[in-house]
Motif scaffolding. Sequence first.
Motif, PDB file in Angstrom:
ATOM      1  N   ASP A   1      -2.192   0.286  -2.694  1.00 22.08           N
ATOM      2  CA  ASP A   1      -1.882  -1.116  -2.393  1.00 22.08           C
ATOM      3  C   ASP A   1      -0.829  -1.203  -1.289  1.00 22.08           C
ATOM      4  OD1 ASP A   1      -3.478  -2.748  -3.962  1.00 22.08           O
ATOM      5  OD2 ASP A   1      -2.250  -2.438  -5.745  1.00 22.08           O
ATOM      6  N   VAL A   2       0.187  -0.382  -1.416  1.00 21.62           N
ATOM      7  CA  VAL A   2       1.276  -0.407  -0.445  1.00 21.62           C
ATOM      8  C   VAL A   2       0.813   0.186   0.888  1.00 21.62           C
ATOM      9  CG1 VAL A   2       3.509   0.670   0.035  1.00 21.62           C
ATOM     10  CG2 VAL A   2       3.132  -0.504  -2.129  1.00 21.62           C
ATOM     11  N   LEU A   3       0.031   1.245   0.784  1.00 20.07           N
ATOM     12  CA  LEU A   3      -0.513   1.865   1.996  1.00 20.07           C
ATOM     13  C   LEU A   3      -1.486   0.912   2.694  1.00 20.07           C
ATOM     14  CD1 LEU A   3      -0.518   4.545   3.586  1.00 20.07           C
ATOM     15  CD2 LEU A   3      -2.442   5.285   2.171  1.00 20.07           C
TER      16      LEU A   3
ATOM     17  N   GLY B   1      -0.232  -0.816   6.844  1.00 18.49           N
ATOM     18  CA  GLY B   1       0.154   0.369   6.078  1.00 18.49           C
ATOM     19  C   GLY B   1       1.649   0.540   6.005  1.00 18.49           C
ATOM     20  N   ALA B   2       2.160   0.683   4.779  1.00 20.09           N
ATOM     21  CA  ALA B   2       3.578   0.973   4.593  1.00 20.09           C
ATOM     22  C   ALA B   2       3.698   2.367   3.989  1.00 20.09           C
ATOM     23  CB  ALA B   2       4.212  -0.063   3.664  1.00 20.09           C
ATOM     24  N   LYS B   3       4.777   3.044   4.362  1.00 14.22           N
ATOM     25  CA  LYS B   3       5.005   4.397   3.832  1.00 14.22           C
ATOM     26  C   LYS B   3       5.733   4.269   2.495  1.00 14.22           C
ATOM     27  CE  LYS B   3       7.657   8.580   4.851  1.00 14.22           C
ATOM     28  NZ  LYS B   3       8.940   8.564   4.187  1.00 14.22           N
ATOM     29  N   PRO B   4       5.127   4.760   1.415  1.00 19.76           N
ATOM     30  CA  PRO B   4       5.766   4.601   0.089  1.00 19.76           C
ATOM     31  C   PRO B   4       7.126   5.285   0.037  1.00 19.76           C
ATOM     32  CG  PRO B   4       3.473   5.260  -0.141  1.00 19.76           C
ATOM     33  CD  PRO B   4       3.818   5.411   1.310  1.00 19.76           C
TER      34      PRO B   4
ATOM     35  N   MET C   1       7.680  -0.270   6.413  1.00 19.53           N
ATOM     36  CA  MET C   1       6.751  -0.342   7.541  1.00 19.53           C
ATOM     37  C   MET C   1       7.455  -0.969   8.740  1.00 19.53           C
ATOM     38  SD  MET C   1       4.790  -3.441   5.731  1.00 19.53           S
ATOM     39  CE  MET C   1       3.201  -3.247   6.502  1.00 19.53           C
ATOM     40  N   PRO C   2       7.051  -0.550   9.945  1.00 18.36           N
ATOM     41  CA  PRO C   2       7.636  -1.193  11.119  1.00 18.36           C
ATOM     42  C   PRO C   2       7.179  -2.646  11.202  1.00 18.36           C
ATOM     43  CG  PRO C   2       5.972   0.444  11.759  1.00 18.36           C
ATOM     44  CD  PRO C   2       6.092   0.513  10.276  1.00 18.36           C
ATOM     45  N   ARG C   3       8.010  -3.484  11.806  1.00 18.90           N
ATOM     46  CA  ARG C   3       7.690  -4.916  11.847  1.00 18.90           C
ATOM     47  C   ARG C   3       6.373  -5.207  12.536  1.00 18.90           C
ATOM     48  NH1 ARG C   3      12.246  -9.326  11.576  1.00 18.90           N
ATOM     49  NH2 ARG C   3      10.338 -10.365  11.005  1.00 18.90           N
ATOM     50  N   TRP C   4       6.011  -4.383  13.539  1.00 23.29           N
ATOM     51  CA  TRP C   4       4.769  -4.672  14.253  1.00 23.29           C
ATOM     52  C   TRP C   4       3.544  -4.447  13.378  1.00 23.29           C
ATOM     53  CZ3 TRP C   4       1.562  -0.537  14.307  1.00 23.29           C
ATOM     54  CH2 TRP C   4       2.139   0.741  14.287  1.00 23.29           C
TER      55      TRP C   4
END
Lengths: 263, 995
Positions: free
Chosen positions: B326-328, B333-336, B407-410
């Motif tokens: 879900d987070v990825l 994509g966000a790094k857990p 995750m980076p803002r972009w």
Amino acid sequence: MTAKTKPKALVIRAAGTNCNNETALAFELAGAAAEQVHVNELIHGRKEINDYHILAIPGGFSYGDDLGSGKVLANQLAIKLKQQLENFVLAGKLAIGICNGFQVIIKMGLLPALKGTFMQEATLANNDSGKFEDRWVWMKAENDSIFTRGIKRIYLPVNHGEGKFVASNEVIGQLRKQKLIKLRYADESGMDNAAYPYNPNGSQLNIAAITNREGNVFGMMPHPEKFVTKYAHPRWTRENLPDEGDGLRIFRNMVEYAESKLM
Amino acid sequence: MWIEIKTKETSKDVRKEGLQKAINEDLGLKAEVAETSDIYVIQGSYSTKEAETIARAMSDQVVQQFGINNQLYSKGAWVAIVRYKPQITDPVEQSTLKLVEDIGLAAESATIMQKYAIRNATEEQVKAICEGLLANENTQQYGYGFEHVNVSSFLKRETAAAAENGEPVAAVKIRKASDAELRKISQKNVLSLSLEEMKAIQTHFKKLRREPTDAELETIAQTWSEHCKHKTFNSEIGLELYDGGGKKTTETISNLFRETIVAATNEIAKRKEWKDNLISVFRDNAGIIKFDEENCIAFKVETHNHPSALDPYGGAGTGIGGVIRDVLGAGLGAKPIFSTDVFCFANPDYNEKLPKGVLHPKRTLKGVVSGVRDYGNRMGIPTINGSITFHNSYLAPLVYCGTAGIMPRWAIKKSPKPGDLIVVVGGKTGKDGLHGATFSSTELNEGLTTSVVQIGNAIEEKKMLDTILEARDRKLFNAITDCGAGGFSSAVGEMGRELGAEVELSQVPLKHSGMKPWEIWLSESQERMVVSVPEKNLQKLKEICEKEGAGIAVIGSFTATKKLVVKHNGKTAAELSMDFLHNGLPKQKRKAVYREKKAKTQQKQLQRRKLSGSNYDETLMKLLGMPSIASKELVIRQYDHEVQANTIIKPLTGAANDRPSDASVVMPVFGSRKGLAVANGINPRYGIISPYWMAAAAIDEALRNIVATGGSLGKTAILDNFCWANTDEPERLGTLVMAAKACKDFATAYGTPFISGKDSLHNEVVSDGKKIPILDTLLISAVAVIDDVDDIVTMDIKKEGSSIYAIGETKDEMGGSHYSELVGLGLESGNVPTIDAAKSKATFAAVEEAIKEKIVLACHDISEGGMAVALTEMCFAGGIGAEVELRNVPHTKPFYEKAQVEQSSTGSSRQQSTWGLSKNGGEIVLFSESQTRFIAEVEKGKEAMFEGTMKKHGCHYGMIGKTKGKHLVIRGSAGKIIDADIKELKEAWQKTLRY
């Protein structure tokens, strides 16, 4: 004037490696240029082990530790990269295995390598508790080494399920005789025969770290890369601590050695 | 070829020891484990020398020995064999094949089995050991025999799928179906669709003048499932509300979710604290907030209750795997960066008859913990927070898994483009995990299909995660989502809902042959993500996958047709309009009833509550030993909370690193002192009296943990996770509505927005036709940005001679308390804790400010077990005692020594309790669980400054004592009522769950 070139540290990762980022960071903080390289890139010849001064196999669960910790990666490295690894070690360059990395290099026989490399002589077996455990431990340093220079006592986390150092009496005898044991689990006061949980896994002789005879290959179960700033210490909110964590010393030692001897 | 590997006799076999202990302690048997080993059956032809090479590479020569093609024989012992069922993918197989291939030999497949030799047991006992400890029949099979076991039946490969006949794509005749037939179709195919919904589908296909295909019907059922659509929360609810006197009022709620959870967030989003900081709420796979100028945080908590009930190990592991995806899959994509896990189980010493098919709670606990450990640790994500609540209603266990990522803002927005390729990255697709989304919408019933249970493969997911993060940073894809419930059907359907998509199922890499198109389309096989990739980037993505060893396949493309077209070898399996799929679900109307409970007074029962003795020492020790309060160290240590090296407030803190911190904190950006704190609140016991105050208390508790650690309400976002029993019952829906109303009221009052959430609404066990519902359970998870980690304090007493302050008002609120349960007052009587939001807000603000002034050495919130437990915990965490006077604890009027009758504003009168600080002892002060209270250790000499801050905010406070010595001494009006060595108190707290 050109900037001083930094020693190059190779952080090898594989499927399931998970301490690669913090290991690379610790090398950078210690003054090395760290590069994380997937083992498949080495096997396919896209990267060369020999281009680096220091090699690290970080912690994690390579290939899930499915057949025992580090087994599948140890087998892969010993078969696919045997020559390169041998050359690297024979050239006197530095190699460190931390946690899963220690399990890998001990199982492929790079450590302790009493009778030559690529023959397993010791192992890291299941913790006596039968469980993966995460806890901070004290260690006492003995027998000076490239990696532990300047360290008398060190406090670091262990996070593993298979860290019990086990070897035959003969191998243990040789390790002692040749002074290859470098760190041993101890209690707060430095007693190095302290029992669980000070010895978190039941290691023989409380062994936490060893080197090979030449002193350029080093393996340890605890994680020095996890303690590079005071904030990582479990009690920074109640104790006065220096800003830098104890673990960084081990990385500095490697970088300083590489700068003076390998460049 | 068979390879058997076992521990040498001279070495310690921890698996044997663990099994022995479980046989003796959990089953109460005297059987003896003689030996354990692993057997690898590798398909391939090998010379003797080759076989030995493989065996040597697989075994550890120092502590293990191997045998090749041994007989499975053990003299004088029973031999039992366990393996995963053929249709379940065993991750060890993959590693075994890799090892053989690295050696340079070929291998087709491998089957892994565990062998156990057991002595001194009857056949019945061996069976009990197999069923109770070795094998979970939902995922594993076992066999046993005396001295020898026949295993040929074990080695059958998966052939069932291939053997099935029938058309690959079948039409389901619904156009002319009667109501009864429609119901039957829904039930038979585990569609979990109501008659009304079936009729909507019928009407749609009547208009299309054709029957739906099986794939179409399944796709609609998944998309419309409670799991995906949250039908209950989005329905129109007619609420009948009866107050304590039985007076009825009615109310219509047009959409429960929008009018409570979303309404609170919308209101808070306008305020200055959150105007620019709420990045994405309720839309994406996870809620996203701002962290710093460059980074955002995605946070999500999921439940995985039903699978964990059937197979605790596999269910919990895949629960973690799912929330990580879900987070990825949030934004691009966000790094857990951390995980949090909260469980509810029945008591581990449960000794009543278990309903059929229900595992013993201790086994469930052990399995769930192992599942989290093995999956979470392998993923390299630190598990830094959690809690375990025990109550015997949780025979249907609750397993909440949460993960936050950076995750980076972009990377916060996803936008698939027409023409983008639909690419699946990760594992293969199999028959496992069909009907997960619809299955979770039914109660646990005997004989339910077990094809929903899977075993996770963390390394497959880790390879995928490493691949996705590199591809994200190289900007190779336009959108991403996880393959969770509903598999491709929901991933592709959801991602392409504004566009349209065409998929060719024959391109999907499969685990086994013989899968029908709808099965491929709906399979919930783990460890897969779907990405939307511009064609020009495909090659680069393939190269990353090759390096990382992750699977990749192009299965179709996004279109601009607004249609979802699914083909198999060119033949259409489904063609649905995106509009009908996503908007065709008929809006539901439901009835809810809520009857306010009259507070039953505990007055009479409260007399002489002490268990024995002249003081409360023993009572306090018993309270500390209650499973919900007792130390969970054994569990916490099995989770890696150090990996990534960013965990700066660990789940275990204090002088001996062994007491849970109120909140845990990570410092995810190296070189920045910005931190991210996480905490949770869960108080299902209060819900027995009042679901409204239960929900309010859950929010309050999560926030107390954050604030006690140095966080601030203005920077805290929260998640809701409702786990209820069957809300089709109006009375049950009524309690859900009340809890949701409290969520709105208190989130709004505290200014802490909901950013994501989840509901799981059919948590009950059915036994002999009788339902055992869980307590209404709301988990609130809080995440807070900490501007400077140097502001943080932990809950352990730091030094002797400091002043101890109680902050917040203690009231006669023993209803639903652990003390009431312990002393046999039951959970239904007494006043449940209530909250005056304005007063509480002032208390929070005062504590926040005092901590920032750096005059607070330690701060702890008061929760389960009340003030006595909180004080005790602070003392043994710091290894320092305290001397405390109860009379200085700020409290409400009923604590006067004499009984008095108070006239309330409504005219009704009720007698107030007489205990308080009277000679009967201050048990209410000690054990009441009133909300928004803290204990703070204030540095000697800073008392005036601290009190100034408290006064400024107008909050209740009192200096109650000093830190001193090694005993906790508490004095009531009649002298010492507690005097105990903190070591003994700690032992009482630690021993309960020490196994």
